[in-house]
Motif scaffolding. Structure first.
Motif, mmCIF file in Angstrom:
data_model
loop_
_atom_site.group_PDB
_atom_site.id
_atom_site.type_symbol
_atom_site.label_atom_id
_atom_site.label_comp_id
_atom_site.label_asym_id
_atom_site.label_seq_id
_atom_site.Cartn_x
_atom_site.Cartn_y
_atom_site.Cartn_z
ATOM 1 N N ILE A 69 25.689 -7.243 9.722
ATOM 2 C CA ILE A 69 24.515 -6.617 10.698
ATOM 3 C C ILE A 69 23.811 -5.320 10.071
ATOM 4 N N GLY A 70 24.435 -4.583 9.392
ATOM 5 C CA GLY A 70 23.756 -3.521 8.731
ATOM 6 C C GLY A 70 23.403 -2.093 9.411
ATOM 7 N N GLN A 71 23.592 -1.995 10.749
ATOM 8 C CA GLN A 71 23.423 -0.972 11.714
ATOM 9 C C GLN A 71 24.329 -1.099 12.689
ATOM 10 N N SER A 72 24.741 0.177 13.030
ATOM 11 C CA SER A 72 25.707 0.169 14.219
ATOM 12 C C SER A 72 24.861 -0.124 15.465
ATOM 13 N N ALA A 73 25.600 -0.373 16.421
ATOM 14 C CA ALA A 73 24.987 -0.878 17.746
ATOM 15 C C ALA A 73 24.923 0.436 18.845
ATOM 16 N N ALA A 74 23.919 0.374 19.580
ATOM 17 C CA ALA A 74 23.724 1.233 20.667
ATOM 18 C C ALA A 74 24.098 0.807 21.929
ATOM 19 N N LEU A 75 24.471 -0.427 22.042
ATOM 20 C CA LEU A 75 25.027 -1.319 23.451
ATOM 21 C C LEU A 75 25.404 -2.706 22.900
ATOM 22 N N ALA A 76 26.630 -2.881 23.496
ATOM 23 C CA ALA A 76 27.541 -4.074 23.199
ATOM 24 C C ALA A 76 27.656 -4.514 24.896
ATOM 25 N N HIS A 77 27.180 -6.164 24.831
ATOM 26 C CA HIS A 77 27.462 -6.471 26.138
ATOM 27 C C HIS A 77 28.344 -7.733 25.916
ATOM 28 N N ILE A 78 29.623 -7.707 26.838
ATOM 29 C CA ILE A 78 30.328 -8.663 26.365
ATOM 30 C C ILE A 78 30.642 -9.845 27.711
ATOM 31 N N ASP A 79 30.604 -10.949 27.620
ATOM 32 C CA ASP A 79 30.673 -11.825 28.730
ATOM 33 C C ASP A 79 31.563 -13.119 28.048
ATOM 34 N N ILE A 80 32.705 -12.973 27.830
ATOM 35 C CA ILE A 80 33.417 -14.121 27.248
ATOM 36 C C ILE A 80 34.657 -14.613 28.233
ATOM 37 N N GLY A 81 34.593 -14.226 29.343
ATOM 38 C CA GLY A 81 35.684 -14.641 30.166
ATOM 39 C C GLY A 81 36.107 -15.927 30.260
ATOM 40 N N SER A 82 37.230 -16.225 30.386
ATOM 41 C CA SER A 82 37.517 -17.888 30.759
ATOM 42 C C SER A 82 38.244 -18.093 32.022
ATOM 43 N N GLY A 83 38.640 -16.760 32.665
ATOM 44 C CA GLY A 83 39.416 -17.330 33.707
ATOM 45 C C GLY A 83 40.804 -17.447 33.641
ATOM 46 N N ARG A 84 41.204 -17.520 32.192
ATOM 47 C CA ARG A 84 42.794 -17.887 32.005
ATOM 48 C C ARG A 84 43.226 -16.351 31.647
#
Ligand SMILES: C[S@@+](CC[C@H](N)C(=O)[O-])C[C@H]1O[C@@H](n2cnc3c(N)ncnc32)[C@H](O)[C@@H]1O
Length: 163
Positions: free
Chosen positions: A91-106
């Motif tokens: 990526i080369g540059q650090s992030a100001a924001l991360a959005h995580i939406d990976i839930g499986s319900g398990r």
């Protein structure tokens, strides 16, 4: 509550949390990371809400709406367990924001991925940054922020550092 009402509530919460995150990062330097492209709806909202920011997307199996499929430079395809470590060099540059939406319900699977993300993601983030997650994370040194009004506790988790 009907399933339709429940869906509307979930999607409204997602939008309100993203909008709050955009306001919090303001013009802080850094990219945005989207973990879990899915249909591409939140990726689309991020690009609309943060024009001019580079957005890098992590996704195991791309099946988004064609207009919301990132170009090859910004799509990091594969399992997060393999792609997240060391992603900063790509990526080369650090992030100001991360959005995580990976839930499986398990619960077992989600707990495993949340623990992994908790360990690996901070290295990709800028000193001043926001993480918004559908999973509760364990992020020592990060502040747990209040959710926007109307978002039920546990629906989303909001963290910041250096803000
Ligand atoms: C709920 S969907 C994301 C929905 C998206 N935010 C939207 O608005 O359309 C979750 C996505 O995370 C991806 N995902 C789940 N576990 C993953 C993993 N270990 N590595 C990479 N992608 C993963 C799934 O393939 C799925 O596309």
């Amino acid at each position: 509550m009907s399933r339709l009402d429940s869906f509307i509530r979930r999607i409204t919460a997602q939008r309100d949390c993203l909008d709050r995150a955009f306001a919090l990062i303001g013009d802080l330097p850094g990219t945005i990371l989207e973990l879990g492209l899915g249909n591409g709806r939140t990726y689309n909202h991020i690009r609309e809400g943060c024009p001019g920011r580079e957005v890098f997307v992590f996704e195991r199996k791309v099946s988004a709406h064609p207009v919301d499929i990132p170009d090859t430079e910004h799509l990091i395809e594969g399992d997060l367990f393999e792609t997240l470590p060391g992603a900063l060099s790509r990526i080369g540059q650090s992030a100001a924001l991360a959005h995580i939406d990976i839930g499986s319900g398990r619960p077992e699977r989600d707990a495993r991925i949340a623990a992994f993300i908790s360990a690996e993601l901070p290295a990709l983030m800028a000193e001043a940054a926001v993480i918004l997650s559908d999973q509760e994370l364990d992020l020592p040194g990060w502040t747990v922020r209040d959710l926007p009004e109307g978002v039920a506790p546990g629906r989303y988790f909001f963290y910041s550092r250096g803000l």
